[in-house]
Motif scaffolding. Sequence first.
Motif, mmCIF file in Angstrom:
data_model
loop_
_atom_site.group_PDB
_atom_site.id
_atom_site.type_symbol
_atom_site.label_atom_id
_atom_site.label_comp_id
_atom_site.label_asym_id
_atom_site.label_seq_id
_atom_site.Cartn_x
_atom_site.Cartn_y
_atom_site.Cartn_z
ATOM 1 N N THR A 344 2.669 -0.170 -2.042
ATOM 2 C CA THR A 344 2.404 -1.601 -2.185
ATOM 3 C C THR A 344 3.105 -2.387 -1.083
ATOM 4 O O THR A 344 2.567 -3.364 -0.550
ATOM 5 N N LYS A 346 3.789 -1.295 1.964
ATOM 6 C CA LYS A 346 3.059 -1.079 3.219
ATOM 7 C C LYS A 346 1.807 -1.937 3.310
ATOM 8 O O LYS A 346 1.386 -2.340 4.391
ATOM 9 N N LYS A 347 1.205 -2.219 2.144
ATOM 10 C CA LYS A 347 -0.009 -3.052 2.131
ATOM 11 C C LYS A 347 0.310 -4.539 2.226
ATOM 12 O O LYS A 347 -0.593 -5.373 2.262
ATOM 13 N N ARG A 349 1.751 -6.359 -0.054
ATOM 14 C CA ARG A 349 1.664 -7.053 -1.335
ATOM 15 C C ARG A 349 3.018 -7.114 -2.047
ATOM 16 O O ARG A 349 3.112 -7.584 -3.178
#
Length: 696
Positions: A344, A346-347, A349
């Motif tokens: 999460t 890395k994304k 978010r």
Amino acid sequence: MRIVDYAMHGGCAVLTLTNPPVNGLGFDLRRGIVAALDQALADAQVRAIVLTGGEKLFCGGADVREFGSPRSGQEPGLLAVIAAIEASSKPVVAAIAGVCLGGGLELALGCHFRVAKADASLGLPEVKLGLLPGAGGTQRLPRAIGLEAALDMIVSGRPRPAARFEGSALLDAVVKEGELLPAAIAFAERAAAEKMPLKRLRDVKLNAPGADAFLQFARNNVKAANRFLPAPAQCVEAVAASASQPFDEGLRTERALFIGLMNTPESRALRHAFFAERAASKLDVPAGTPLREVRQVGIIGAGTMGAGIAMVCANAGIPVVLLEAKQEALDRGMATIRGNYEATLKKGRLSPAQFEQRLALITPTLSYDALRDADLAVEAVFESMEVKEKVFRALDAVMKPGAILASNTSALDLDAIARLTQRPRDVIGLHFFSPANVMRLLEIVRGAATAPDVLATAMQLARKLGKVAVVSGVCDGFIGNRMIARYGEAASGLINQGALPQQVDKAIEAFGLAMGPFRMGDMAGLDIGWAIRKRQAAAQPGKDFADVADRLCEAGRFGQKTGAGWYRYEPGRRDPLPDPEVTRVIEQWRADRGHTACKIDATEIVERCIYALVNEGARILEEGIAQRASDIDVVYLNGYGFPLHRGGPMKYADEVGLPNVVRALRRFAAEPGANPALWAPAPLLARLAAEGGSFN
């Protein structure tokens, strides 16, 4: 108190909407706005007007309490309210804080000026109800922020922070610090003193070079992404009218498209789902029932489910103690949690600070003593009564008085679990769906002894965790899994009659389910159903629970996790590939059981599978396991991939017509060897069909 509060601030009339909880634009509020506007226009002391909902919100849109009632169509409608504002000879300033959604944003777009807090949330979410903005939103928003940005906002239905629109024609001022109202009043007084031209978005000429090419591209993309829903495509057409038609003509186009969508089964289904979610949270407990505090949660079991529940709690800011029996299992669980959070992060978010904060909220332990301060314990261990008995006896011994003991069981008898303790009133079922940190549904299982305050506390906790919760009574499988067993039985029967797994899955997925029954079985693991059938066979000797899936399990084909189940799977991939070996097993099964294969079409596949769900849902409703038919729909929409545009199995049955469902069930029941428990119409269903009634 007046529904629109009227107050003078110098030469500025401030009209404050006061229709809790979200200033829904019901008839009384619409009438009140016009009356207050007229009062301000008639007063020579008033030089400018501010329309506000206060410092916390502006307006959440239509008043859902009036949906479908005569009051929703009474004049003045929202179009008339906006026309009155636009026609005002004195500047009207919308002061926007908190939520400004749907009709609320359309109301603000009708004002001459708009001042907003930077963190106010602006959006037109009507598409989520199978509709489009019907009071000029599709015509004014493109003129305020441009064709492309407006189309994205309307088709997605996602709100945006006001700060994003600073400098556009949507907002005249953005308040980043301090209170909104003084800033809006100052702006209004300046507009009057400087005799600023009264801006009407309807008069703005939309500058959209290349609109035709962009709109065609949008049509293609929206159609491909929304196979079952007509509203997104109609949103494109309404917005397109803003670029190709004069304002009033575009308004008529928007209205015609809006009315057309109101009458579609898809919009009826989406509106049903909207109301069903809200109804599901209403409990039959005494008014004023006190709630227990949940400041710390203990979770027993650090497997996939336990780790997911720990994340859900940490995401909500609740400290967690995660218990396992062995260090290796505990380490695996914490590694799973860390890995999920890293993905999460890395994304984008999750911020690095949030990443560390959430991990810090989860304390791993091997000792039940660490749960002594927990207000709630959630058991998430293997689905075995013997295993759960050990856990609940240990919890009963260590947990403090007043703590809630919850089981994540998906099918076992919660009342039997409660009887294992000295505090059955404190025991409840919290059936999370896997993966718990992703799936929205939570079945709250109320035992015979569960105390009202425990039930109310569980519902409040579900809201805090961001879950859609449905209360279920105690039975084998509760609501969702009890029904899915019948669905699976119908699918298995189709195999006996001549269908292949891929044929059944294709028909069900064309109907709109995210995944057919055999693909779903492979994903969940065929060994789970195998274990349940063996348990049922032991409990009911002499009754035949055998299934063709048993033979796949005996061959070690448990689904995706073993690389083979109803389908075969290549290493590292989840694409279901038809397997000739499965066809051979099926044909041998049919021969051994004396089944004669025949041709079955997609329509019959859908009828058998979906009507089996409906029939069992009717039994669940009549037994009081579910409080209302719409609760069953909420379970299936949020936990089992049932298509949103169908509204859930019970709503779909209403749309088809209950007499038609009953006729089909009786036809299936009359076939040689048919199982009456599956196909005989449930008494409630038969009665409603005979009376011309419906579930909802």
